[in-house]
Design an enzyme around this catalytic site. Structure first.
Site, PDB file in Angstrom:
ATOM      1  N   ASN A  40      -2.757  -7.030  -8.552  1.00  9.76           N
ATOM      2  CA  ASN A  40      -1.821  -7.120  -7.419  1.00  9.76           C
ATOM      3  C   ASN A  40      -2.125  -8.383  -6.604  1.00  9.76           C
ATOM      4  O   ASN A  40      -1.245  -9.192  -6.317  1.00  9.76           O
ATOM      5  CB  ASN A  40      -1.954  -5.902  -6.498  1.00  9.76           C
ATOM      6  CG  ASN A  40      -1.781  -4.596  -7.230  1.00  9.76           C
ATOM      7  OD1 ASN A  40      -1.087  -4.543  -8.229  1.00  9.76           O
ATOM      8  ND2 ASN A  40      -2.417  -3.531  -6.743  1.00  9.76           N
ATOM      9  N   ASP A  41      -3.390  -8.510  -6.228  1.00 14.33           N
ATOM     10  CA  ASP A  41      -3.757  -9.695  -5.448  1.00 14.33           C
ATOM     11  C   ASP A  41      -3.808 -10.941  -6.319  1.00 14.33           C
ATOM     12  O   ASP A  41      -3.479 -12.039  -5.863  1.00 14.33           O
ATOM     13  CB  ASP A  41      -5.105  -9.476  -4.738  1.00 14.33           C
ATOM     14  CG  ASP A  41      -4.906  -8.716  -3.436  1.00 14.33           C
ATOM     15  OD1 ASP A  41      -3.995  -9.096  -2.677  1.00 14.33           O
ATOM     16  OD2 ASP A  41      -5.628  -7.733  -3.195  1.00 14.33           O
ATOM     17  N   CYS A  97      -7.503  -2.819 -12.674  1.00 19.16           N
ATOM     18  CA  CYS A  97      -7.196  -1.690 -11.786  1.00 19.16           C
ATOM     19  C   CYS A  97      -6.003  -1.996 -10.885  1.00 19.16           C
ATOM     20  O   CYS A  97      -5.693  -1.245  -9.981  1.00 19.16           O
ATOM     21  CB  CYS A  97      -8.410  -1.301 -10.954  1.00 19.16           C
ATOM     22  SG  CYS A  97      -8.974  -2.582  -9.846  1.00 19.16           S
ATOM     23  N   ARG A 127     -14.940   0.984  -4.629  1.00 19.27           N
ATOM     24  CA  ARG A 127     -14.812  -0.358  -4.059  1.00 19.27           C
ATOM     25  C   ARG A 127     -15.218  -0.317  -2.596  1.00 19.27           C
ATOM     26  O   ARG A 127     -14.765   0.555  -1.847  1.00 19.27           O
ATOM     27  CB  ARG A 127     -13.379  -0.845  -4.183  1.00 19.27           C
ATOM     28  CG  ARG A 127     -13.195  -2.202  -3.514  1.00 19.27           C
ATOM     29  CD  ARG A 127     -11.822  -2.750  -3.705  1.00 19.27           C
ATOM     30  NE  ARG A 127     -10.830  -2.080  -2.889  1.00 19.27           N
ATOM     31  CZ  ARG A 127      -9.520  -2.268  -3.032  1.00 19.27           C
ATOM     32  NH1 ARG A 127      -9.072  -3.058  -3.976  1.00 19.27           N
ATOM     33  NH2 ARG A 127      -8.669  -1.650  -2.259  1.00 19.27           N
ATOM     34  N   ARG A 171       2.407 -10.224  -1.206  1.00 17.01           N
ATOM     35  CA  ARG A 171       2.672  -9.007  -1.969  1.00 17.01           C
ATOM     36  C   ARG A 171       3.490  -7.994  -1.172  1.00 17.01           C
ATOM     37  O   ARG A 171       4.003  -7.035  -1.727  1.00 17.01           O
ATOM     38  CB  ARG A 171       1.369  -8.373  -2.455  1.00 17.01           C
ATOM     39  CG  ARG A 171       0.480  -7.880  -1.350  1.00 17.01           C
ATOM     40  CD  ARG A 171      -0.889  -7.497  -1.866  1.00 17.01           C
ATOM     41  NE  ARG A 171      -0.941  -6.125  -2.322  1.00 17.01           N
ATOM     42  CZ  ARG A 171      -2.043  -5.523  -2.750  1.00 17.01           C
ATOM     43  NH1 ARG A 171      -3.179  -6.206  -2.818  1.00 17.01           N
ATOM     44  NH2 ARG A 171      -2.030  -4.281  -3.137  1.00 17.01           N
ATOM     45  N   HIS A 227       0.793  -1.231   0.000  1.00 17.69           N
ATOM     46  CA  HIS A 227       0.000   0.000   0.000  1.00 17.69           C
ATOM     47  C   HIS A 227       0.824   1.279   0.000  1.00 17.69           C
ATOM     48  O   HIS A 227       0.425   2.272  -0.582  1.00 17.69           O
ATOM     49  CB  HIS A 227      -1.035  -0.031   1.119  1.00 17.69           C
ATOM     50  CG  HIS A 227      -2.386  -0.228   0.518  1.00 17.69           C
ATOM     51  ND1 HIS A 227      -2.716  -1.410  -0.088  1.00 17.69           N
ATOM     52  CD2 HIS A 227      -3.406   0.613   0.334  1.00 17.69           C
ATOM     53  CE1 HIS A 227      -3.922  -1.285  -0.605  1.00 17.69           C
ATOM     54  NE2 HIS A 227      -4.364  -0.071  -0.358  1.00 17.69           N
ATOM     55  N   GLU A 283      -9.673 -10.975  -8.294  1.00 15.42           N
ATOM     56  CA  GLU A 283      -8.302 -10.916  -7.804  1.00 15.42           C
ATOM     57  C   GLU A 283      -7.912 -12.212  -7.094  1.00 15.42           C
ATOM     58  O   GLU A 283      -6.867 -12.298  -6.475  1.00 15.42           O
ATOM     59  CB  GLU A 283      -8.080  -9.686  -6.924  1.00 15.42           C
ATOM     60  CG  GLU A 283      -9.150  -9.419  -5.901  1.00 15.42           C
ATOM     61  CD  GLU A 283      -8.966  -8.076  -5.171  1.00 15.42           C
ATOM     62  OE1 GLU A 283      -7.961  -7.397  -5.356  1.00 15.42           O
ATOM     63  OE2 GLU A 283      -9.885  -7.748  -4.381  1.00 15.42           O
ATOM     64  N   ARG A 301     -10.337   3.293  -3.530  1.00 12.99           N
ATOM     65  CA  ARG A 301     -10.040   2.365  -2.426  1.00 12.99           C
ATOM     66  C   ARG A 301     -10.568   2.980  -1.140  1.00 12.99           C
ATOM     67  O   ARG A 301      -9.829   3.655  -0.418  1.00 12.99           O
ATOM     68  CB  ARG A 301      -8.530   2.168  -2.294  1.00 12.99           C
ATOM     69  CG  ARG A 301      -7.870   1.383  -3.396  1.00 12.99           C
ATOM     70  CD  ARG A 301      -6.406   1.190  -3.078  1.00 12.99           C
ATOM     71  NE  ARG A 301      -5.787   0.166  -3.884  1.00 12.99           N
ATOM     72  CZ  ARG A 301      -5.024   0.411  -4.957  1.00 12.99           C
ATOM     73  NH1 ARG A 301      -4.774   1.633  -5.338  1.00 12.99           N
ATOM     74  NH2 ARG A 301      -4.506  -0.598  -5.641  1.00 12.99           N
TER      75      ARG A 301
HETATM   76  C1  PEP Z   1      -5.349  -5.371  -6.605  1.00 15.55           C
HETATM   77  O1  PEP Z   1      -5.294  -6.273  -5.765  1.00 15.55           O
HETATM   78  O2  PEP Z   1      -4.785  -5.432  -7.721  1.00 15.55           O
HETATM   79  C2  PEP Z   1      -6.110  -4.154  -6.337  1.00 15.55           C
HETATM   80  C3  PEP Z   1      -6.322  -3.260  -7.278  1.00 15.55           C
HETATM   81  O3  PEP Z   1      -6.533  -3.950  -5.067  1.00 15.55           O
HETATM   82  P1  PEP Z   1      -5.544  -3.526  -3.865  1.00 15.55           P
HETATM   83  O4  PEP Z   1      -4.203  -3.230  -4.456  1.00 15.55           O
HETATM   84  O5  PEP Z   1      -6.154  -2.344  -3.231  1.00 15.55           O
HETATM   85  O6  PEP Z   1      -5.564  -4.742  -3.030  1.00 15.55           O
HETATM   86 MG    MG Z   2      -6.641  -6.271  -4.107  1.00 13.82          MG
END
Ligand code: PEP
Ligand code: MG
Length: 566
Positions: A440-441, A488, A328, A451, A188, A417, A292
């Protein structure tokens, strides 16, 4: 100071570059468990009270040079350090013979309990109270105050790691860039840095040897931190900055993202706060592809009320005018813990009760948020798209869609995700109006790689063939059902990946606003046919490195050069 031009290698976030002096972030002080009882309690008391006063004075001085939002936080924290009851109780405990720092911590902890019990505004102040406690303890011990130091000139923040709350509270007028030794590129802190348009390098091994005032150059495109850069290195940074600024200007007039032959791909921004939305007022983005909302409540000790939420959502919707917004619902847990709902003590929080799964024990929280969104939409005349994070099954998608529609949300979607959702995207799309890929997830769960653990960054790569397969499967389900499939996650901000995603029929790309110009530029220089060829070439490759190389080989040479793509 190390040798001129020595380079620390890390992982870059974004494409920016900057050079300037280092400002290091200090760790929180430790109160020794065996702190002795003072020989002279009166002197110890005086020293603690002086530390309170010094902290209050320091915070006030810092507030004077800070932007309005940060000045408010600093002034409120200074008031706490001046609080007569808090000071008196600490003094009384020391008089009775308690070790001074234990007395101080005990009193502040008791205030924190009271604040939390009172709820609302006071509960929100517990983070500030704890920050004040750490500052007073450090002063008493003769150490520099912890956290991001007050900046009297623009500087590059260097830290082992930053909490998301620390990053969100950075004074944007003074922070040039961020270098952290830990963290990962999709953690984050990195995401917020990207959102704020700050050049950032994470996993910069050796960054802890930097001291205040060292001059460094940060190159996010190459993931490097150059110590004591020579004139040529500084000039190269300036050239890159100028190039990116020109690129931003040159592409600013283009309203919508499109390939060279006019195939539209919406270019959207990722945001976390209403201020982020306000910063987009003049930005050439078509809207917000990921709001977010948990970022709004990272420091909150109690659940935000419907009123609090409706106010902040309305502010964001108004700032965006009639532009598209994909909001979200709270994605609490794992890398985004929210004190008021995240369950403590889970052995594997990333695999635990996070994202939409919170509905299992905190359904009211989700219902309140949906009501607040619907109310803000009504008040501002907006029609936000609303999606749930971390959906794994069709039942979850169905449950969320029913709850959102019940609250009056018209366009309902979910994030893809989790590999399970990607593999069954067709069935999930039957329940909702759209999906958005959180790469990302998706990379984290596909590659079984935390991550936040930057040391495994090679595994945590959206170019990994298995991740590309899941993205392609989801995109194909979108084509089959005629429903939008956006991306995203951070991968959308990679110009080469953006071409590939376009070739796979992804309908929108959402990223840090600062990444949009480069992606818009790359898209505008390639036809849809080339994007498709990039997709096919990459998907045939057996490894992540070969997939990227195969894609890069088909990228226009001018684009490669302008964007320093290698
Ligand atoms: C992701 O997981 O790619 C995503 C966009 O959500 P976050 O990064 O907020 O977990
Ligand atoms: Mg995510």
């Amino acid at each position: 100071m190390s040798t001129q031009n020595a380079v620390l290698q890390g992982v870059g976030v974004g494409r920016g570059a900057v050079w300037g002096p280092v400002a290091t972030v200090r760790p929180a002080p430790v109160v020794p468990a065996d702190e002795p009882v003072p020989a002279d309690p009166a002197a110890a008391k005086e020293k603690v009270l002086a530390a309170f006063s010094d902290v209050a004075a320091g915070l006030r001085a810092q507030a004077e040079g800070a932007s309005a939002t940060i000045a408010d936080v600093l002034t409120a924290t200074a008031l706490m350090a001046d609080d007569p009851a808090l000071r008196a109780q600490t003094g009384q405990r020391i008089d009775k013979g308690e070790p001074p720092l234990h007395a101080l911590v005990a009193v502040i902890d008791s205030f924190a309990v009271m604040f939390t019990a009172a709820g609302g505004y006071l509960a929100e102040r517990v983070t500030d109270l704890n920050s004040m406690r750490d500052r007073v303890v450090a002063r008493y011990q003769g150490l520099p105050e912890p956290g991001v130091p007050p900046l009297d000139r623009p500087a590059i923040i260097v830290a082992p790691d930053l909490s998301p709350a620390d990053t969100a509270a950075l004074d944007l007028e003074k922070v040039l860039g961020i270098v952290i030794e830990q963290g990962g590129p999709t953690g984050h802190t990195a995401i917020i840095a990207g959102q704020l348009g700050l050049p950032c390098v994470v996993r910069a091994t050796g960054a802890s040897s930097l001291v205040d005032g060292d001059i460094i150059a940060v190159d996010a495109a190459n993931g490097t931190v150059t110590l004591d850069p020579d004139d040529a290195t500084k000039a190269a940074v300036e050239t890159r900055r100028a190039g990116l600024a020109t690129l931003a200007e040159a592409t600013e007039a283009t309203e919508d993202g499109a390939t060279a032959d006019g195939h539209r791909v919406a270019l959207l921004a990722n945001i976390g706060t209403a201020e982020d939305a306000e910063r987009l007022t003049d930005a050439a983005v078509e809207g917000v592809g990921l709001f977010r909302t948990e970022v709004l409540f990272l420091g909150a000790a109690t659940a935000p009320t419907e009123d609090d939420q409706a106010r902040v959502y309305a502010r964001a919707f108004s700032a965006l005018g009639g532009r598209k917004v994909v909001l979200r619902t709270l994605d609490a847990g794992a890398d985004k813990p929210l004190a008021f709902v995240t369950q403590a003590g889970e052995e594997n929080p990333a695999l635990g009760v996070r994202g939409f799964r919170l509905v299992r024990h905190a359904e009211e929280l989700l219902r309140t948020q949906l009501e607040a969104v619907a109310r803000a939409a009504k008040e501002t005349g907006g029609t936000p798209w609303v999606m749930a994070p971390m959906i794994a099954t069709v039942e979850e998608a169905r449950q969320f869609a029913a709850m959102a529609r019940e609250a009056g949300i018209q366009t309902v979607g979910v994030m893809v995700e989790v590999p399970a959702a990607a593999l069954r995207a067709r069935d999930i799309l039957a329940e909702v109006d759209f999906v958005s890929l959180g790469t990302n997830d998706l990379a984290q769960y596909t590659m079984a790689t935390d991550r936040l653990l930057g040391s495994l960054v090679d595994l945590l790569d959206a170019w990994q063939p298995a991740v590309l397969d899941l993205v392609a499967a989801t995109a194909a389900a979108g084509v089959e059902t005629g429903k939008p499939v956006g991306v995203c996650g951070e991968s959308a901000a990679d110009p080469i990946m953006a071409l590939l995603l376009t070739g796979l029929s992804i309908t929108s790309l959402s990223m840090s606003p600062s990444a949009v110009p480069a992606v818009r530029f790359a898209l505008s220089k390639h036809s849809l046919e080339t994007c498709r060829a990039i997709g096919e070439a990459a998907r045939q490759a057996p490894t992540a490195a070969e997939a990227r190389a195969a894609a890069l080989a088909l990228v226009d040479p001018q684009v490669r050069e302008v964007l320093a793509l290698g």
